[in-house]
Design an enzyme around this catalytic site. Sequence first.
Site, PDB file in Angstrom:
ATOM      1  N   HIS A  72      31.513  48.868  47.217  1.00  0.00           N
ATOM      2  CA  HIS A  72      30.361  49.091  46.331  1.00  0.00           C
ATOM      3  C   HIS A  72      29.266  48.089  46.657  1.00  0.00           C
ATOM      4  CE1 HIS A  72      32.592  51.340  42.860  1.00  0.00           C
ATOM      5  NE2 HIS A  72      32.737  51.913  44.041  1.00  0.00           N
ATOM      6  N   TYR A 201      28.242  48.964  33.472  1.00  0.00           N
ATOM      7  CA  TYR A 201      28.475  48.044  32.353  1.00  0.00           C
ATOM      8  C   TYR A 201      27.456  48.397  31.268  1.00  0.00           C
ATOM      9  CZ  TYR A 201      31.287  45.044  35.463  1.00  0.00           C
ATOM     10  OH  TYR A 201      32.248  44.552  36.311  1.00  0.00           O
ATOM     11  N   PRO A 293      37.398  39.552  31.222  1.00  0.00           N
ATOM     12  CA  PRO A 293      37.334  40.418  32.408  1.00  0.00           C
ATOM     13  C   PRO A 293      35.940  40.923  32.766  1.00  0.00           C
ATOM     14  CG  PRO A 293      38.361  41.575  30.569  1.00  0.00           C
ATOM     15  CD  PRO A 293      38.167  40.168  30.129  1.00  0.00           C
ATOM     16  N   LYS A 297      36.496  38.502  37.570  1.00  0.00           N
ATOM     17  CA  LYS A 297      36.728  37.280  38.350  1.00  0.00           C
ATOM     18  C   LYS A 297      38.178  36.797  38.384  1.00  0.00           C
ATOM     19  CE  LYS A 297      32.595  36.666  39.687  1.00  0.00           C
ATOM     20  NZ  LYS A 297      32.491  37.577  40.808  1.00  0.00           N
ATOM     21  N   TYR A 385      28.259  38.066  41.128  1.00  0.00           N
ATOM     22  CA  TYR A 385      29.170  39.213  41.071  1.00  0.00           C
ATOM     23  C   TYR A 385      29.917  39.415  42.385  1.00  0.00           C
ATOM     24  CZ  TYR A 385      31.000  43.630  39.368  1.00  0.00           C
ATOM     25  OH  TYR A 385      31.850  44.634  38.953  1.00  0.00           O
TER      26      TYR A 385
HETATM   27  P1  RFL Z   1      49.716  36.553  36.916  1.00  0.00           P
HETATM   28  O1  RFL Z   1      49.249  37.843  37.516  1.00  0.00           O
HETATM   29  O2  RFL Z   1      49.844  36.496  35.450  1.00  0.00           O
HETATM   30  O3  RFL Z   1      51.141  36.235  37.600  1.00  0.00           O
HETATM   31  C1  RFL Z   1      51.970  35.206  37.128  1.00  0.00           C
HETATM   32  C2  RFL Z   1      53.406  35.554  37.472  1.00  0.00           C
HETATM   33  O4  RFL Z   1      54.261  34.488  37.051  1.00  0.00           O
HETATM   34  C3  RFL Z   1      55.406  35.036  36.441  1.00  0.00           C
HETATM   35  N1  RFL Z   1      55.977  34.013  35.510  1.00  0.00           N
HETATM   36  C4  RFL Z   1      57.083  33.308  35.754  1.00  0.00           C
HETATM   37  N2  RFL Z   1      57.923  33.303  36.798  1.00  0.00           N
HETATM   38  C5  RFL Z   1      58.994  32.452  36.736  1.00  0.00           C
HETATM   39  N3  RFL Z   1      59.229  31.627  35.688  1.00  0.00           N
HETATM   40  C6  RFL Z   1      58.392  31.602  34.631  1.00  0.00           C
HETATM   41  N4  RFL Z   1      58.620  30.775  33.599  1.00  0.00           N
HETATM   42  C7  RFL Z   1      57.267  32.453  34.644  1.00  0.00           C
HETATM   43  N5  RFL Z   1      56.232  32.680  33.781  1.00  0.00           N
HETATM   44  C8  RFL Z   1      55.468  33.622  34.324  1.00  0.00           C
HETATM   45  C9  RFL Z   1      54.906  36.273  35.733  1.00  0.00           C
HETATM   46  O5  RFL Z   1      55.956  37.212  35.489  1.00  0.00           O
HETATM   47  C10 RFL Z   1      53.879  36.802  36.732  1.00  0.00           C
HETATM   48  O6  RFL Z   1      54.440  37.722  37.640  1.00  0.00           O
HETATM   49  O7  RFL Z   1      48.824  35.319  37.361  1.00  0.00           O
HETATM   50  P2  RFL Z   1      48.024  35.048  38.728  1.00  0.00           P
HETATM   51  O8  RFL Z   1      48.917  35.256  39.912  1.00  0.00           O
HETATM   52  O9  RFL Z   1      47.340  33.769  38.530  1.00  0.00           O
HETATM   53  O10 RFL Z   1      46.955  36.237  38.836  1.00  0.00           O
HETATM   54  C11 RFL Z   1      45.937  36.356  37.879  1.00  0.00           C
HETATM   55  C12 RFL Z   1      45.490  37.819  37.743  1.00  0.00           C
HETATM   56  O11 RFL Z   1      46.622  38.637  37.551  1.00  0.00           O
HETATM   57  C13 RFL Z   1      44.484  37.987  36.599  1.00  0.00           C
HETATM   58  O12 RFL Z   1      43.537  36.937  36.637  1.00  0.00           O
HETATM   59  C14 RFL Z   1      43.716  39.327  36.690  1.00  0.00           C
HETATM   60  O13 RFL Z   1      44.565  40.413  36.462  1.00  0.00           O
HETATM   61  C15 RFL Z   1      42.576  39.335  35.671  1.00  0.00           C
HETATM   62  N6  RFL Z   1      41.821  40.597  35.644  1.00  0.00           N
HETATM   63  C16 RFL Z   1      40.866  40.894  36.604  1.00  0.00           C
HETATM   64  N7  RFL Z   1      40.687  40.069  37.650  1.00  0.00           N
HETATM   65  C17 RFL Z   1      39.786  40.387  38.634  1.00  0.00           C
HETATM   66  O14 RFL Z   1      39.643  39.612  39.596  1.00  0.00           O
HETATM   67  N8  RFL Z   1      39.050  41.552  38.612  1.00  0.00           N
HETATM   68  C18 RFL Z   1      39.172  42.433  37.607  1.00  0.00           C
HETATM   69  O15 RFL Z   1      38.544  43.491  37.664  1.00  0.00           O
HETATM   70  C19 RFL Z   1      40.093  42.113  36.531  1.00  0.00           C
HETATM   71  N9  RFL Z   1      40.249  42.954  35.514  1.00  0.00           N
HETATM   72  C20 RFL Z   1      42.009  41.508  34.602  1.00  0.00           C
HETATM   73  C21 RFL Z   1      41.199  42.683  34.560  1.00  0.00           C
HETATM   74  C22 RFL Z   1      42.982  41.305  33.621  1.00  0.00           C
HETATM   75  C23 RFL Z   1      43.141  42.224  32.605  1.00  0.00           C
HETATM   76  N10 RFL Z   1      44.168  41.963  31.662  1.00  0.00           N
HETATM   77  C24 RFL Z   1      45.087  42.920  31.241  1.00  0.00           C
HETATM   78  C25 RFL Z   1      44.460  40.598  31.293  1.00  0.00           C
HETATM   79  C26 RFL Z   1      41.334  43.597  33.553  1.00  0.00           C
HETATM   80  C27 RFL Z   1      42.288  43.364  32.554  1.00  0.00           C
HETATM   81  C28 RFL Z   1      42.348  44.379  31.448  1.00  0.00           C
HETATM   82  C1  PHB Z   2      38.625  47.386  36.359  1.00  0.00           C
HETATM   83  O1  PHB Z   2      38.355  48.333  37.122  1.00  0.00           O
HETATM   84  O2  PHB Z   2      39.732  47.247  35.825  1.00  0.00           O
HETATM   85  C2  PHB Z   2      37.577  46.385  36.058  1.00  0.00           C
HETATM   86  C3  PHB Z   2      36.370  46.443  36.739  1.00  0.00           C
HETATM   87  C4  PHB Z   2      35.377  45.518  36.447  1.00  0.00           C
HETATM   88  C5  PHB Z   2      35.589  44.562  35.487  1.00  0.00           C
HETATM   89  C6  PHB Z   2      36.805  44.481  34.828  1.00  0.00           C
HETATM   90  C7  PHB Z   2      37.807  45.401  35.112  1.00  0.00           C
HETATM   91  O3  PHB Z   2      34.597  43.699  35.196  1.00  0.00           O
END
Ligand code: RFL
Ligand code: PHB
Length: 391
Positions: A72, A201, A293, A297, A385
């Site tokens: 994009h 957005y 979110p 980032k 972004y």
């Molecule tokens: P994670 O993904 O939470 O992984 C941590 C892992 O550690 C395990 N764990 C353990 N293992 C052993 N012993 C323990 N005591 C443990 N405790 C925990 C867990 O089971 C897990 O597997 O952290 P990490 O690796 O730092 O990654 C972070 C990302 O997953 C997170 O920042 C993103 O998903 C956030 N996020 C987004 N990020 C983006 O860059 N772009 C996006 O568009 C975006 N959209 C989002 C998001 C997060 C969302 N939610 C649900 C929070 C949209 C949403 C809705």
């Molecule tokens: C997504 O596609 O899940 C998504 C995209 C952009 C955002 C957050 C989540 O800012």
Amino acid sequence: MRCQVAIIGAGPAGMFLAHLLARAGIDAVVLERRTRDYVEGRVRAGVLEQGTVAVLEALGLDGRLKAEGLVHTGTNLAYDGEIFRIDMAALTGGGAVTVYGQQEVMRDLFDAAEARGLRIVFEAEDVALRDVAGERPCVEYRCGGAAHSLSCDFIAGCDGFHGVGRAAIPPDVLRVFERVYPFGWLGILAELPPVNHELIYANHRNGFALASMRSPTRSRYYVQVGLDERIEDWPDARFWDELALRLGPEAASGLVRGPSFEKSIAPLRSVVAEPMRHGRLFLAGDAAHIVPPTGAKGMNLAVSDVAMLGEALVAHYREGDASGLDGYSARALARVWKAERFSWWFTGLTHRFPDMDPFARRMQVAELAYIRGSVAAQTVLAENYVGLPMG
Ligand code: RFL
Ligand code: PHB
């Protein structure tokens, strides 16, 4: 058992780090509490910064990303029935983001881990970090009913927001900065073509909405909801009506409705824990910081953290150079705080706050109108972004 680096958590931070270290011949073991299917099944991030794509390329993990990821070069803002496009490529000298779901990234990381012989212990229970500030740290855990001990040189706490990594830093050392937002995002996935070929957005007086996607046939949509709302109160028909209203008539004109197959509510918060290092323990990703979110980032920050940490560990083992490890926390936090600022600002610009009076609403609309008409303001948004440099 022994290894050079014990990595706690097999999310994006832990698995990217495991691959970066394996490429440099550093012996690491990943301990993950859940199963591979569980970690891979979590519907989360969707947008990759160019720096994240570059790390996947450098690891030789960009095959499917290049074939299936959607590049994009722009993004869209909607408010008061208006919609305008931010031309990120033109404003940043060719910058872009790639839409490729976290689930796909995890699948690629796990498949390659198997092929490359990386050591991952799934369903590791009761993980406990010992002597992180001393010379001989060790990780104790249980797996398959047996107790294990893993001695190592360093521990990488990549275990997310609720993990044991951050908790192992003494309270008198750790400072935590936090903002909790008085709302969450209700998100759905649907096997339907996205309303637009790029993200939208939207700031509507009812609240924020986001039109995103996972592929040309799979839509990802979000609407801002109150923290007291329940998923049962949001049948698909209500979700579609509210989404269409918030996107506005022009943006919603092509909205294709249908059944959703995933629906969940996520709260929003900003958190930073300082420092990101204590003795031989290093935190990375959500273990050290959370962003709302809105700026997309979270996963990208996890990747930039471990790119810095990986570089520092390689310099330590190859050249005996400790400066990267010593400087890791300050270097990572400098980038983290900028991403925190952008995510916080973008959340404030686009969401409805419960205490918002008509003045505050006019301020949001004035800022959106200003961005619409100003190349300078659009450039600020675009460069954040697509992702700031590693620094
Ligand atoms: P994670 O993904 O939470 O992984 C941590 C892992 O550690 C395990 N764990 C353990 N293992 C052993 N012993 C323990 N005591 C443990 N405790 C925990 C867990 O089971 C897990 O597997 O952290 P990490 O690796 O730092 O990654 C972070 C990302 O997953 C997170 O920042 C993103 O998903 C956030 N996020 C987004 N990020 C983006 O860059 N772009 C996006 O568009 C975006 N959209 C989002 C998001 C997060 C969302 N939610 C649900 C929070 C949209 C949403 C809705
Ligand atoms: C997504 O596609 O899940 C998504 C995209 C952009 C955002 C957050 C989540 O800012």
